[in-house]
Structure formats: structure tokens, C-alpha cells
Design a protein around this motif. Structure first.
Motif, PDB file in Angstrom:
ATOM      1  N   PRO A  84       0.827  -1.204   0.000  1.00 30.47           N
ATOM      2  CA  PRO A  84       0.000   0.000   0.000  1.00 30.47           C
ATOM      3  C   PRO A  84       0.863   1.255   0.000  1.00 30.47           C
ATOM      4  O   PRO A  84       1.981   1.263   0.529  1.00 30.47           O
ATOM      5  CB  PRO A  84      -0.787  -0.118   1.311  1.00 30.47           C
ATOM      6  CG  PRO A  84      -0.702  -1.556   1.691  1.00 30.47           C
ATOM      7  CD  PRO A  84       0.605  -2.042   1.181  1.00 30.47           C
ATOM      8  N   SER A  85       0.343   2.320  -0.606  1.00 34.39           N
ATOM      9  CA  SER A  85       1.103   3.563  -0.677  1.00 34.39           C
ATOM     10  C   SER A  85       1.313   4.200   0.685  1.00 34.39           C
ATOM     11  O   SER A  85       2.268   4.960   0.879  1.00 34.39           O
ATOM     12  CB  SER A  85       0.389   4.550  -1.612  1.00 34.39           C
ATOM     13  OG  SER A  85      -0.955   4.755  -1.190  1.00 34.39           O
ATOM     14  N   ASP A  86       0.430   3.892   1.651  1.00 39.32           N
ATOM     15  CA  ASP A  86       0.568   4.488   2.982  1.00 39.32           C
ATOM     16  C   ASP A  86       0.461   3.444   4.087  1.00 39.32           C
ATOM     17  O   ASP A  86      -0.084   3.701   5.158  1.00 39.32           O
ATOM     18  CB  ASP A  86      -0.486   5.575   3.189  1.00 39.32           C
ATOM     19  CG  ASP A  86      -1.908   5.036   3.057  1.00 39.32           C
ATOM     20  OD1 ASP A  86      -2.059   3.865   2.637  1.00 39.32           O
ATOM     21  OD2 ASP A  86      -2.859   5.773   3.371  1.00 39.32           O
ATOM     22  N   GLY A  87       0.996   2.250   3.820  1.00 43.02           N
ATOM     23  CA  GLY A  87       0.953   1.189   4.822  1.00 43.02           C
ATOM     24  C   GLY A  87       2.138   0.260   4.680  1.00 43.02           C
ATOM     25  O   GLY A  87       2.928   0.368   3.730  1.00 43.02           O
ATOM     26  N   PRO A  88       2.283  -0.681   5.605  1.00 45.44           N
ATOM     27  CA  PRO A  88       3.419  -1.615   5.551  1.00 45.44           C
ATOM     28  C   PRO A  88       3.280  -2.617   4.413  1.00 45.44           C
ATOM     29  O   PRO A  88       2.180  -3.041   4.065  1.00 45.44           O
ATOM     30  CB  PRO A  88       3.362  -2.316   6.912  1.00 45.44           C
ATOM     31  CG  PRO A  88       1.923  -2.232   7.307  1.00 45.44           C
ATOM     32  CD  PRO A  88       1.432  -0.918   6.789  1.00 45.44           C
ATOM     33  N   ARG A  89       4.408  -3.006   3.845  1.00 50.62           N
ATOM     34  CA  ARG A  89       4.424  -4.030   2.802  1.00 50.62           C
ATOM     35  C   ARG A  89       4.296  -5.411   3.427  1.00 50.62           C
ATOM     36  O   ARG A  89       4.806  -5.659   4.515  1.00 50.62           O
ATOM     37  CB  ARG A  89       5.716  -3.937   1.994  1.00 50.62           C
ATOM     38  CG  ARG A  89       5.895  -2.609   1.289  1.00 50.62           C
ATOM     39  CD  ARG A  89       7.255  -2.518   0.629  1.00 50.62           C
ATOM     40  NE  ARG A  89       7.445  -1.217   0.002  1.00 50.62           N
ATOM     41  CZ  ARG A  89       8.567  -0.824  -0.584  1.00 50.62           C
ATOM     42  NH1 ARG A  89       9.618  -1.658  -0.611  1.00 50.62           N
ATOM     43  NH2 ARG A  89       8.649   0.365  -1.132  1.00 50.62           N
ATOM     44  N   GLN A  90       3.595  -6.296   2.695  1.00 46.24           N
ATOM     45  CA  GLN A  90       3.377  -7.654   3.187  1.00 46.24           C
ATOM     46  C   GLN A  90       3.771  -8.652   2.100  1.00 46.24           C
ATOM     47  O   GLN A  90       3.438  -8.468   0.923  1.00 46.24           O
ATOM     48  CB  GLN A  90       1.907  -7.860   3.574  1.00 46.24           C
ATOM     49  CG  GLN A  90       1.380  -6.891   4.620  1.00 46.24           C
ATOM     50  CD  GLN A  90       1.959  -7.145   5.996  1.00 46.24           C
ATOM     51  OE1 GLN A  90       2.440  -8.248   6.286  1.00 46.24           O
ATOM     52  NE2 GLN A  90       1.894  -6.145   6.868  1.00 46.24           N
ATOM     53  N   PHE A  91       4.494  -9.707   2.504  1.00 52.12           N
ATOM     54  CA  PHE A  91       4.905 -10.764   1.591  1.00 52.12           C
ATOM     55  C   PHE A  91       4.532 -12.112   2.196  1.00 52.12           C
ATOM     56  O   PHE A  91       4.653 -12.297   3.413  1.00 52.12           O
ATOM     57  CB  PHE A  91       6.420 -10.722   1.337  1.00 52.12           C
ATOM     58  CG  PHE A  91       6.893  -9.497   0.613  1.00 52.12           C
ATOM     59  CD1 PHE A  91       7.052  -9.520  -0.760  1.00 52.12           C
ATOM     60  CD2 PHE A  91       7.169  -8.330   1.311  1.00 52.12           C
ATOM     61  CE1 PHE A  91       7.494  -8.392  -1.440  1.00 52.12           C
ATOM     62  CE2 PHE A  91       7.614  -7.204   0.641  1.00 52.12           C
ATOM     63  CZ  PHE A  91       7.778  -7.240  -0.733  1.00 52.12           C
ATOM     64  N   GLY A  92       4.093 -13.056   1.369  1.00 50.56           N
ATOM     65  CA  GLY A  92       3.777 -14.385   1.868  1.00 50.56           C
ATOM     66  C   GLY A  92       3.035 -15.207   0.834  1.00 50.56           C
ATOM     67  O   GLY A  92       2.845 -14.784  -0.315  1.00 50.56           O
ATOM     68  N   TYR A  93       2.621 -16.375   1.251  1.00 52.84           N
ATOM     69  CA  TYR A  93       1.898 -17.291   0.369  1.00 52.84           C
ATOM     70  C   TYR A  93       0.495 -16.754   0.118  1.00 52.84           C
ATOM     71  O   TYR A  93      -0.168 -16.248   1.035  1.00 52.84           O
ATOM     72  CB  TYR A  93       1.832 -18.666   1.024  1.00 52.84           C
ATOM     73  CG  TYR A  93       1.501 -19.792   0.074  1.00 52.84           C
ATOM     74  CD1 TYR A  93       2.466 -20.311  -0.775  1.00 52.84           C
ATOM     75  CD2 TYR A  93       0.220 -20.330   0.018  1.00 52.84           C
ATOM     76  CE1 TYR A  93       2.173 -21.341  -1.659  1.00 52.84           C
ATOM     77  CE2 TYR A  93      -0.088 -21.359  -0.849  1.00 52.84           C
ATOM     78  CZ  TYR A  93       0.891 -21.859  -1.687  1.00 52.84           C
ATOM     79  OH  TYR A  93       0.597 -22.872  -2.552  1.00 52.84           O
ATOM     80  N   GLY A  94       0.010 -16.870  -1.129  1.00 50.10           N
ATOM     81  CA  GLY A  94      -1.302 -16.351  -1.493  1.00 50.10           C
ATOM     82  C   GLY A  94      -2.356 -17.433  -1.581  1.00 50.10           C
ATOM     83  O   GLY A  94      -2.157 -18.573  -1.157  1.00 50.10           O
ATOM     84  N   ASP A  95      -3.503 -17.093  -2.150  1.00 47.33           N
ATOM     85  CA  ASP A  95      -4.610 -18.032  -2.319  1.00 47.33           C
ATOM     86  C   ASP A  95      -4.359 -18.923  -3.535  1.00 47.33           C
ATOM     87  O   ASP A  95      -4.096 -18.435  -4.633  1.00 47.33           O
ATOM     88  CB  ASP A  95      -5.929 -17.281  -2.508  1.00 47.33           C
ATOM     89  CG  ASP A  95      -6.423 -16.643  -1.228  1.00 47.33           C
ATOM     90  OD1 ASP A  95      -5.842 -16.920  -0.163  1.00 47.33           O
ATOM     91  OD2 ASP A  95      -7.395 -15.860  -1.297  1.00 47.33           O
ATOM     92  N   MET A  96      -4.483 -20.228  -3.355  1.00 45.60           N
ATOM     93  CA  MET A  96      -4.315 -21.178  -4.448  1.00 45.60           C
ATOM     94  C   MET A  96      -5.603 -21.288  -5.260  1.00 45.60           C
ATOM     95  O   MET A  96      -6.694 -20.971  -4.767  1.00 45.60           O
ATOM     96  CB  MET A  96      -3.932 -22.551  -3.899  1.00 45.60           C
ATOM     97  CG  MET A  96      -2.611 -22.591  -3.176  1.00 45.60           C
ATOM     98  SD  MET A  96      -2.223 -24.240  -2.520  1.00 45.60           S
ATOM     99  CE  MET A  96      -2.049 -25.172  -4.059  1.00 45.60           C
ATOM    100  N   GLN A  97      -5.458 -21.752  -6.486  1.00 46.34           N
ATOM    101  CA  GLN A  97      -6.616 -21.939  -7.357  1.00 46.34           C
ATOM    102  C   GLN A  97      -6.591 -23.342  -7.964  1.00 46.34           C
ATOM    103  O   GLN A  97      -5.544 -23.808  -8.408  1.00 46.34           O
ATOM    104  CB  GLN A  97      -6.617 -20.901  -8.483  1.00 46.34           C
ATOM    105  CG  GLN A  97      -7.850 -20.958  -9.374  1.00 46.34           C
ATOM    106  CD  GLN A  97      -7.775 -19.935 -10.506  1.00 46.34           C
ATOM    107  OE1 GLN A  97      -7.524 -20.271 -11.660  1.00 46.34           O
ATOM    108  NE2 GLN A  97      -7.994 -18.666 -10.162  1.00 46.34           N
ATOM    109  N   PHE A  98      -7.766 -23.992  -7.984  1.00 49.58           N
ATOM    110  CA  PHE A  98      -7.928 -25.304  -8.595  1.00 49.58           C
ATOM    111  C   PHE A  98      -9.102 -25.246  -9.565  1.00 49.58           C
ATOM    112  O   PHE A  98     -10.139 -24.657  -9.254  1.00 49.58           O
ATOM    113  CB  PHE A  98      -8.196 -26.375  -7.530  1.00 49.58           C
ATOM    114  CG  PHE A  98      -7.088 -26.541  -6.530  1.00 49.58           C
ATOM    115  CD1 PHE A  98      -6.059 -27.445  -6.751  1.00 49.58           C
ATOM    116  CD2 PHE A  98      -7.072 -25.783  -5.367  1.00 49.58           C
ATOM    117  CE1 PHE A  98      -5.039 -27.597  -5.834  1.00 49.58           C
ATOM    118  CE2 PHE A  98      -6.049 -25.921  -4.438  1.00 49.58           C
ATOM    119  CZ  PHE A  98      -5.022 -26.829  -4.680  1.00 49.58           C
ATOM    120  N   GLY A  99      -8.935 -25.867 -10.740  1.00 46.20           N
ATOM    121  CA  GLY A  99     -10.011 -25.815 -11.720  1.00 46.20           C
ATOM    122  C   GLY A  99      -9.983 -26.971 -12.685  1.00 46.20           C
ATOM    123  O   GLY A  99      -9.014 -27.745 -12.751  1.00 46.20           O
ATOM    124  N   ALA A 100     -11.070 -27.103 -13.446  1.00 45.86           N
ATOM    125  CA  ALA A 100     -11.195 -28.146 -14.465  1.00 45.86           C
ATOM    126  C   ALA A 100     -11.938 -27.564 -15.658  1.00 45.86           C
ATOM    127  O   ALA A 100     -13.037 -27.025 -15.513  1.00 45.86           O
ATOM    128  CB  ALA A 100     -11.941 -29.357 -13.917  1.00 45.86           C
TER     129      ALA A 100
END
Length: 259
Positions: A84-100
Motif C-alpha cells: 500500500p502507498s501508505d501502509g506496511p508491505r506484506q509478503f507471503g503465500y497467497g490463495d491457491m486456485q484449482f479448476g477443471a
């Protein structure tokens, strides 16, 4: 407290933009991976809005054709981030996606190819840090495609079921036109529209241009860049390296999106 809530909202708004459907584009096509063939993408996607940056560095996508006309796959956001332009940066694992993806209509002189491609985003990311939605998100789209010599056009739309406090279900509609310029280069452009995924939020319409470079029958480079043309002022870009393989090497004309 307000700062943390803003980070969570920022993550919800921007992570909704970073799920890639049909690399390097957001609009998908109805062509599944060939029977017993694989696709493996290593890529990154960045989104910049008025509130800052969001994206994946990197993300992986794996697709497989277990039976004819069916593709199963997953997207793994190994490192997601929000800045964010005015907040702390965050790094980590995101949401996974599964599909067919299942293609149930073959292309003829009159009919286009048609496929369903339902998928779900699984809340594996940390919502409080803005790295995930905090709830599963279900998307049920229908995709169509028609080929005219070196030209290909495809698109469609679907409905997203987006539970969670402050969220709402939304609609997506997109269409793409691309042309195979040479035996190694394909260029395309797409426009897509999505209604708001949060209550009282704005809808958005975006335009992307992209390129697919076939380094060989197995190795490919993909990239796209675009900007909003309606709604919040946002810029997005995607770049990936793709490996396609199977029992026999697929020709450039038969791999996904006519690579």
C-alpha cells in the motif's frame, strides 16, 4: 486498527485482479490441454492502483489433460505481496486456485468451440495481511472460440460467488482477438469487464495487449500489459515462461492458444 483494516481491504481489491485465467491474458479460451500433455508456467503478475502495488513474485501454474477434452490444473502463488502507498508491505503465500476445463462442443464451420471452466480460489493466504480473500471464491464461466486462418477470437463470461463480510458476487465478461504473425510470434488484445466484488465498490473495464513467443515446440515466453479504461485507475502486467510437454512433442499449432 484502521491501518490493518485498510491493508485487508487493499488485499481483497487487488488480489481479485491477479488471478490469471488464460496466460498471458485474463480472458480464457475453451481449449483444454491435449490428452496426456502438460503445461507448466513460471510467471509473475503485478497490479498498480491508486492505493499501491499488488502481485505475485513468482507464481506457478500446472495443467494436465487426463482424458480427451478435459484439463485439470492449479495455480500456486508462491510469493504474493501487497505494498500500500501508505501502509506496511506484506509478503507471503497467497490463495491457491484449482479448476477443471471441459470442452463439450467442437468447432465447425458454423459452431465455435465451447467449454466450461469452473474453478475455486482456496483461502490459503493470510487475509489479515492482505495476502488472501479469507473465503473460498467460486467462478463458473463459459468460453467460446472461433478460428479464421491466422486469426483467433475467443471469450465469454461467468459468475463469481464471493462469500465473506463486505464481499458480493460479481459478473465477468471478456473478449480477445489475436493473430499469428509468424511461426514464432502471436499478438493479441483483449477487453474485459467485471462488476464490483465488494459492496458499494466500483465496476471496472480494462484493456490488455499481449504477445506469445515460441522459442521452440516446448519453450515459450508470454507477456501482457494493460490499463483500466473505466473504473479505478489501474495498471497491470504479466510475464511468464511456459514449458509444454507430453508423450509426443506438441506442434506450435496444436498447443494452447495456438502457441
Amino acid at each position: 486498527m484502521f491501518s490493518r483494516l485498510k491493508i485487508i481491504l487493499f488485499g481483497i481489491l487487488l488480489t481479485s485482479c491477479i488471478a490469471v485465467a488464460g496466460p498471458p491474458f485474463v480472458t480464457d479460451d475453451p481449449e483444454p490441454v491435449e490428452y496426456q500433455h502438460w503445461e507448466f508456467y513460471t510467471g509473475s503478475q503485478l497490479v498498480h492502483g491508486t492505493d499501491g502495488w499488488s502481485g505475485t513474485l513468482p507464481q506457478f501454474e500446472l495443467n494436465y489433460g487426463p482424458i480427451p477434452h478435459l484439463q485439470v490444473g492449479m495455480i500456486i502463488p508462491a510469493v504474493s505481496f501487497v505494498a500500500p502507498s501508505d501502509g506496511p508491505r506484506q509478503f507471503g503465500y497467497g490463495d491457491m486456485q484449482f479448476g477443471a476445463k471441459y470442452q463439450f462442443v467442437e468447432e465447425t464451420e458454423i459452431l465455435p468451440k465451447i467449454a466450461l471452466f469452473p474453478h475455486v480460489d482456496v483461502p490459503t493466504g493470510d487475509q489479515e495481511r492482505g495476502l488472501g480473500a479469507g473465503n473460498p471464491d467460486y467462478f463458473i464461466p463459459l468460453w467460446l472460440q472461433k478460428n479464421f486462418g491466422p486469426w483467433t477470437t475467443y471469450g465469454g463470461g461467468g459468475y463469481s460467488i464471493n462469500p465473506g463480510e463486505g464481499n458480493q458476487n460479481s459478473w465477468f465478461l471478456g473478449w480477445l482477438v489475436q493473430r499469428r504473425m509468424t511461426s514464432h510470434l502471436t499478438l493479441g488484445t483483449e477487453v474485459f469487464h467485471e462488476t464490483s466484488r465488494v459492496q458499494d465498490g466500483p465496476s471496472n473495464t480494462k484493456l490488455n495487449v499481449g504477445a506469445i513467443i515460441d522459442l521452440s515446440e516446448t519453450y515459450h515466453l508470454l507477456a501482457s500489459v494493460g490499463h483500466s479504461i473505466q473504473g479505478p485507475d489501474e495498471f497491470q502486467t504479466y510475464i511468464a515462461f511456459l514449458i509444454t510437454f507430453g508423450p509426443e512433442k506438441a506442434s506450435p499449432e496444436s498447443t494452447r492458444k495456438q502457441f
